[in-house]
Write an enzyme that holds these catalytic residues in place. Structure first.
Site, PDB file in Angstrom:
ATOM      1  N   ASN A 123       0.736  -1.297   0.013  1.00  0.00           N
ATOM      2  CA  ASN A 123      -0.001   0.002   0.040  1.00  0.00           C
ATOM      3  C   ASN A 123       0.630   1.279  -0.017  1.00  0.00           C
ATOM      4  O   ASN A 123       0.406   2.395  -0.445  1.00  0.00           O
ATOM      5  CB  ASN A 123      -0.916  -0.115   1.216  1.00  0.00           C
ATOM      6  CG  ASN A 123      -1.762   1.299   1.554  1.00  0.00           C
ATOM      7  OD1 ASN A 123      -2.324   1.818   0.926  1.00  0.00           O
ATOM      8  ND2 ASN A 123      -0.903   1.909   2.617  1.00  0.00           N
ATOM      9  N   SER A 142      -4.467   2.518  -8.482  1.00  0.00           N
ATOM     10  CA  SER A 142      -5.396   3.758  -8.372  1.00  0.00           C
ATOM     11  C   SER A 142      -6.228   3.811  -9.436  1.00  0.00           C
ATOM     12  O   SER A 142      -5.749   3.343 -10.807  1.00  0.00           O
ATOM     13  CB  SER A 142      -4.387   4.928  -8.177  1.00  0.00           C
ATOM     14  OG  SER A 142      -5.207   6.386  -8.396  1.00  0.00           O
ATOM     15  N   TYR A 170       2.483  10.358 -11.434  1.00  0.00           N
ATOM     16  CA  TYR A 170       1.608   9.407 -10.522  1.00  0.00           C
ATOM     17  C   TYR A 170       1.029   8.195 -11.343  1.00  0.00           C
ATOM     18  O   TYR A 170       0.982   7.081 -11.121  1.00  0.00           O
ATOM     19  CB  TYR A 170       0.788  10.280  -9.750  1.00  0.00           C
ATOM     20  CG  TYR A 170      -0.068   9.343  -8.816  1.00  0.00           C
ATOM     21  CD1 TYR A 170       0.523   8.770  -7.670  1.00  0.00           C
ATOM     22  CD2 TYR A 170      -1.386   9.167  -9.174  1.00  0.00           C
ATOM     23  CE1 TYR A 170      -0.416   8.024  -6.716  1.00  0.00           C
ATOM     24  CE2 TYR A 170      -2.071   8.419  -8.055  1.00  0.00           C
ATOM     25  CZ  TYR A 170      -1.448   8.039  -6.847  1.00  0.00           C
ATOM     26  OH  TYR A 170      -2.296   7.330  -6.081  1.00  0.00           O
TER      27      TYR A 170
END
Lengths: 257, 79
Positions: free
Chosen positions: A99, A152, A165
């Site tokens: 995580n 994500s 990202y």
């Protein structure tokens, strides 16, 4: 067809490692896994915050089920030390929740090499480092194990101003799909979660206007909570998902690009 | 079973080779039995046999029986 037995969610005797466990989604995962009987090894960089987080889990569970291990998952030597401790103290690992990560935004014209290195080290290389050791520990047991990587929705759909990202989280999906194939014969399942807009410290900095725009894209009309993600982790850690591997599960309330 | 026997047993179990082949000069990649898949299986067998966990760098450095012995020696395994 009968309903799933409650024992399918029972994690008694299992050892679960959660990285980035001192707050947010990682901490929620630690609470949830501990609540279902697992011994939870909580890893994070900041030792003080991590100790407090582990103490909080133990207080809720009224027992020493959580252990804090300081680790920087972007540092291969630190990851090696983490897993040597897991091996030394527990001799097994059933679930890895990868995580830990960072979210740093910049328009493409302002992306520095240092930013790219930092984000990919935290979000992507860290998964490879951890999976190397985790898979070997899991392969020792007859029952294999489960690796859950946090990607994500940005890694799936992309987003303006988040190329670095997004790239780092899209890479997580490629890694997960490859490892799922490589490790299936050892009964090790590898899956990714793709959370949408989750109320954590990562999203706390958003302006009211940014927040409103994000909420407008969510079909369920509310942000997710860390517990929402932790429940999906519980599914992937448990025997309920024993035939699920190589998947990317959205936890996004029906979020659209 | 002494440590040398354990080492030999690990190689033989994983690679299905004649025990007489397990000598210091036996090297990774020079025999079809010791490929990358066999290498990871060998690592698992050695870790179980000797009750240790090897580092990634050590796994990569295990390029021959001699190197395996040297690396196990770092973990206190004597031959």
């Amino acid at each position: 067809m009968s309903a799933p037995s409650p024992s399918l969610l029972d994690l008694q005797g299992k050892v679960c490692l959660v990285t980035g466990a001192s707050r947010g989604i990682g901490l929620a995962c630690a609470h949830t896994l501990a609540a279902h009987g697992a011994t939870v090894l909580m890893a994070a960089r900041q030792a003080d915050a991590l100790q407090a987080a582990a103490a909080a889990v133990n207080e809720v569970q009224q027992g020493p089920c959580a252990v804090a291990i300081a680790c920087d998952v972007a540092d291969p030597a630190s990851v090696r030390d983490l897993f040597q401790q897991v091996f030394r103290d527990h001799r097994r690992l059933d679930t890895l929740v990868a995580n830990a990560g960072t979210m740093q935004d910049a328009p493409i014209g302002m992306v520095t090499a240092e930013l790219i290195d930092r984000v990919f080290a935290s979000n992507t290389a860290s998964l490879l480092y951890c999976a190397q050791y985790a898979s070997r520990l899991m392969a020792r047991g007859a029952s294999g194990g489960s690796i859950v990587a946090l990607s994500s929705i940005i890694g799936v759909q992309g987003h303006a101003g988040q190329a670095v990202y997004a790239g780092s989280k899209a890479a997580v999906i490629g890694i997960v799909k490859s490892l799922a194939q490589e490790l299936a014969s050892a009964q090790i399942r590898v899956n990714a979660l793709a959370p949408g807009f989750i109320d954590t410290e990562l999203t706390a900095h958003l302006s009211p206007a940014q927040r409103e725009r994000a909420l407008a894209r969510i079909a369920m009309q509310r942000p997710g909570s860390p517990a929402d993600v932790a429940h999906a982790v519980l599914f992937l850690a448990s025997d309920l998902s024993r035939y699920v591997t190589g998947q990317v599960i959205g936890v996004d309330g029906g979020m659209v690009a | 079973m002494n440590n040398l026997d354990k080492l030999q047993h690990a190689f033989v179990t994983v690679m299905k080779i004649d025990p007489a082949l397990v000598v210091d000069s036996f090297a990774y990649g020079e025999h079809r039995e010791w490929d990358s898949l066999a290498h990871m299986a060998l690592v698992a067998e050695l870790e179980q046999a000797f009750g240790l966990m090897l580092d990634t760098e050590e796994i990569i450095a295990m390029s021959s029986v001699a190197e395996v012995r040297r690396i196990l020696g770092v973990h206190g395994i004597t031959f």
